[in-house]
Design a protein around this motif. Sequence first.
Motif, PDB file in Angstrom:
ATOM      1  N   GLY A  56     -30.772  -2.461 -61.226  1.00 58.65           N
ATOM      2  CA  GLY A  56     -30.202  -3.319 -62.258  1.00 58.65           C
ATOM      3  C   GLY A  56     -29.078  -2.603 -62.986  1.00 58.65           C
ATOM      4  N   THR A  57     -28.008  -3.325 -63.234  1.00 59.20           N
ATOM      5  CA  THR A  57     -26.882  -2.772 -63.993  1.00 59.20           C
ATOM      6  C   THR A  57     -26.566  -3.712 -65.145  1.00 59.20           C
ATOM      7  N   PHE A  58     -26.358  -3.120 -66.321  1.00 64.04           N
ATOM      8  CA  PHE A  58     -26.050  -3.876 -67.524  1.00 64.04           C
ATOM      9  C   PHE A  58     -24.833  -3.236 -68.187  1.00 64.04           C
ATOM     10  N   ILE A  59     -23.826  -4.046 -68.476  1.00 65.07           N
ATOM     11  CA  ILE A  59     -22.658  -3.547 -69.198  1.00 65.07           C
ATOM     12  C   ILE A  59     -22.702  -4.143 -70.593  1.00 65.07           C
ATOM     13  N   MET A  60     -22.737  -3.243 -71.592  1.00 68.87           N
ATOM     14  CA  MET A  60     -22.797  -3.649 -72.982  1.00 68.87           C
ATOM     15  C   MET A  60     -21.473  -3.358 -73.664  1.00 68.87           C
ATOM     16  N   ASP A  61     -21.096  -4.268 -74.564  1.00 68.90           N
ATOM     17  CA  ASP A  61     -19.893  -4.025 -75.361  1.00 68.90           C
ATOM     18  C   ASP A  61     -20.244  -3.092 -76.517  1.00 68.90           C
ATOM     19  N   LYS A  62     -19.274  -2.813 -77.343  1.00 66.05           N
ATOM     20  CA  LYS A  62     -19.456  -1.854 -78.436  1.00 66.05           C
ATOM     21  C   LYS A  62     -20.452  -2.316 -79.494  1.00 66.05           C
ATOM     22  N   GLU A  63     -20.746  -3.607 -79.501  1.00 63.06           N
ATOM     23  CA  GLU A  63     -21.740  -4.144 -80.438  1.00 63.06           C
ATOM     24  C   GLU A  63     -23.150  -4.100 -79.860  1.00 63.06           C
ATOM     25  N   GLY A  64     -23.283  -3.730 -78.572  1.00 62.50           N
ATOM     26  CA  GLY A  64     -24.595  -3.669 -77.944  1.00 62.50           C
ATOM     27  C   GLY A  64     -25.033  -4.979 -77.317  1.00 62.50           C
ATOM     28  N   VAL A  65     -24.064  -5.878 -77.088  1.00 66.07           N
ATOM     29  CA  VAL A  65     -24.356  -7.164 -76.459  1.00 66.07           C
ATOM     30  C   VAL A  65     -24.096  -7.038 -74.964  1.00 66.07           C
ATOM     31  N   VAL A  66     -25.030  -7.521 -74.162  1.00 66.44           N
ATOM     32  CA  VAL A  66     -24.879  -7.488 -72.712  1.00 66.44           C
ATOM     33  C   VAL A  66     -23.779  -8.479 -72.321  1.00 66.44           C
ATOM     34  N   ARG A  67     -22.750  -7.984 -71.646  1.00 66.74           N
ATOM     35  CA  ARG A  67     -21.609  -8.806 -71.246  1.00 66.74           C
ATOM     36  C   ARG A  67     -21.549  -9.054 -69.746  1.00 66.74           C
ATOM     37  N   TRP A  68     -22.308  -8.256 -68.961  1.00 67.34           N
ATOM     38  CA  TRP A  68     -22.312  -8.435 -67.501  1.00 67.34           C
ATOM     39  C   TRP A  68     -23.566  -7.772 -66.965  1.00 67.34           C
ATOM     40  N   THR A  69     -24.140  -8.372 -65.933  1.00 68.96           N
ATOM     41  CA  THR A  69     -25.342  -7.804 -65.331  1.00 68.96           C
ATOM     42  C   THR A  69     -25.442  -8.182 -63.866  1.00 68.96           C
ATOM     43  N   ILE A  70     -26.098  -7.323 -63.123  1.00 70.26           N
ATOM     44  CA  ILE A  70     -26.462  -7.615 -61.744  1.00 70.26           C
ATOM     45  C   ILE A  70     -27.787  -6.925 -61.474  1.00 70.26           C
ATOM     46  N   VAL A  71     -28.661  -7.609 -60.745  1.00 63.85           N
ATOM     47  CA  VAL A  71     -29.941  -7.027 -60.358  1.00 63.85           C
ATOM     48  C   VAL A  71     -30.107  -7.237 -58.861  1.00 63.85           C
ATOM     49  N   ASN A  72     -30.269  -6.133 -58.149  1.00 64.72           N
ATOM     50  CA  ASN A  72     -30.484  -6.157 -56.700  1.00 64.72           C
ATOM     51  C   ASN A  72     -31.863  -5.607 -56.389  1.00 64.72           C
ATOM     52  N   GLY A  73     -32.390  -6.005 -55.242  1.00 65.10           N
ATOM     53  CA  GLY A  73     -33.656  -5.467 -54.778  1.00 65.10           C
ATOM     54  C   GLY A  73     -33.524  -4.000 -54.401  1.00 65.10           C
ATOM     55  N   LEU A  74     -34.639  -3.373 -54.108  1.00 64.87           N
ATOM     56  CA  LEU A  74     -34.658  -1.945 -53.794  1.00 64.87           C
ATOM     57  C   LEU A  74     -33.718  -1.537 -52.662  1.00 64.87           C
ATOM     58  N   PRO A  75     -33.639  -2.284 -51.567  1.00 63.48           N
ATOM     59  CA  PRO A  75     -32.795  -1.797 -50.465  1.00 63.48           C
ATOM     60  C   PRO A  75     -31.311  -2.140 -50.600  1.00 63.48           C
ATOM     61  N   ASP A  76     -30.928  -2.915 -51.618  1.00 62.17           N
ATOM     62  CA  ASP A  76     -29.572  -3.463 -51.687  1.00 62.17           C
ATOM     63  C   ASP A  76     -28.690  -2.720 -52.680  1.00 62.17           C
ATOM     64  N   ALA A  77     -27.737  -1.953 -52.165  1.00 63.50           N
ATOM     65  CA  ALA A  77     -26.808  -1.201 -53.006  1.00 63.50           C
ATOM     66  C   ALA A  77     -25.873  -2.146 -53.759  1.00 63.50           C
ATOM     67  N   ARG A  78     -25.357  -1.662 -54.876  1.00 65.24           N
ATOM     68  CA  ARG A  78     -24.389  -2.420 -55.674  1.00 65.24           C
ATOM     69  C   ARG A  78     -22.984  -1.955 -55.343  1.00 65.24           C
ATOM     70  N   ASP A  79     -22.006  -2.782 -55.683  1.00 66.89           N
ATOM     71  CA  ASP A  79     -20.602  -2.495 -55.407  1.00 66.89           C
ATOM     72  C   ASP A  79     -19.922  -1.999 -56.679  1.00 66.89           C
ATOM     73  N   LEU A  80     -19.410  -0.787 -56.631  1.00 68.75           N
ATOM     74  CA  LEU A  80     -18.741  -0.169 -57.770  1.00 68.75           C
ATOM     75  C   LEU A  80     -17.585  -1.016 -58.292  1.00 68.75           C
ATOM     76  N   GLN A  81     -16.878  -1.706 -57.422  1.00 67.79           N
ATOM     77  CA  GLN A  81     -15.733  -2.527 -57.842  1.00 67.79           C
ATOM     78  C   GLN A  81     -16.160  -3.651 -58.756  1.00 67.79           C
TER      79      GLN A  81
END
Length: 155
Positions: free
Chosen positions: A121-146
């Motif tokens: 799971g990846t969560f991007i928070m802004d400076k206020e601590g609000v989640v602005r973007w997220t992705i959750v993948n299963g164990l075998p599935d890598a995420r894309d840095l781009q």
Amino acid sequence: MAIEVGATAPDFALRDQHGRTIRLSDLVGHEDAVNVVLVFYPFAFTSVCTDEMRALRDGLPALVADDTVLLAVSNDSVHTLRVFADQEGLEFPLLSDFWPHGEASRAYGVFDEEKGCAVRGTFIMDKEGVVRWTIVNGLPDARDLQDYVQALGAL
């Protein structure tokens, strides 16, 4: 169920590979706040996790700026993370969600109770601590840095 875009990110206090305590509340929600890229991964030294951490290491300049920090969280011990960071040349904080086991992973809704570890799971928070973007993948599935780079560009 993972926390959603628009939610306030749950605070945490986790130790990094050097034993320092990192708190989300020290990074967001005040005048000197930064954006936070929070990356949960299952375990150090596993093939997909190692590949993802290497990609983050190599792509760090595209992710981290004066106003953005990268934090990677696994359910490994601090000692395991220290060896992993040294072996792979990882200079960003690797945070241990080892004890209480999976507490932060559970707060973000990415802990797999059956496997005993976080999913990807990846969560991007802004400076206020609000989640602005997220992705959750299963164990075998890598995420894309781009995807992270694009999400940060939208902040």
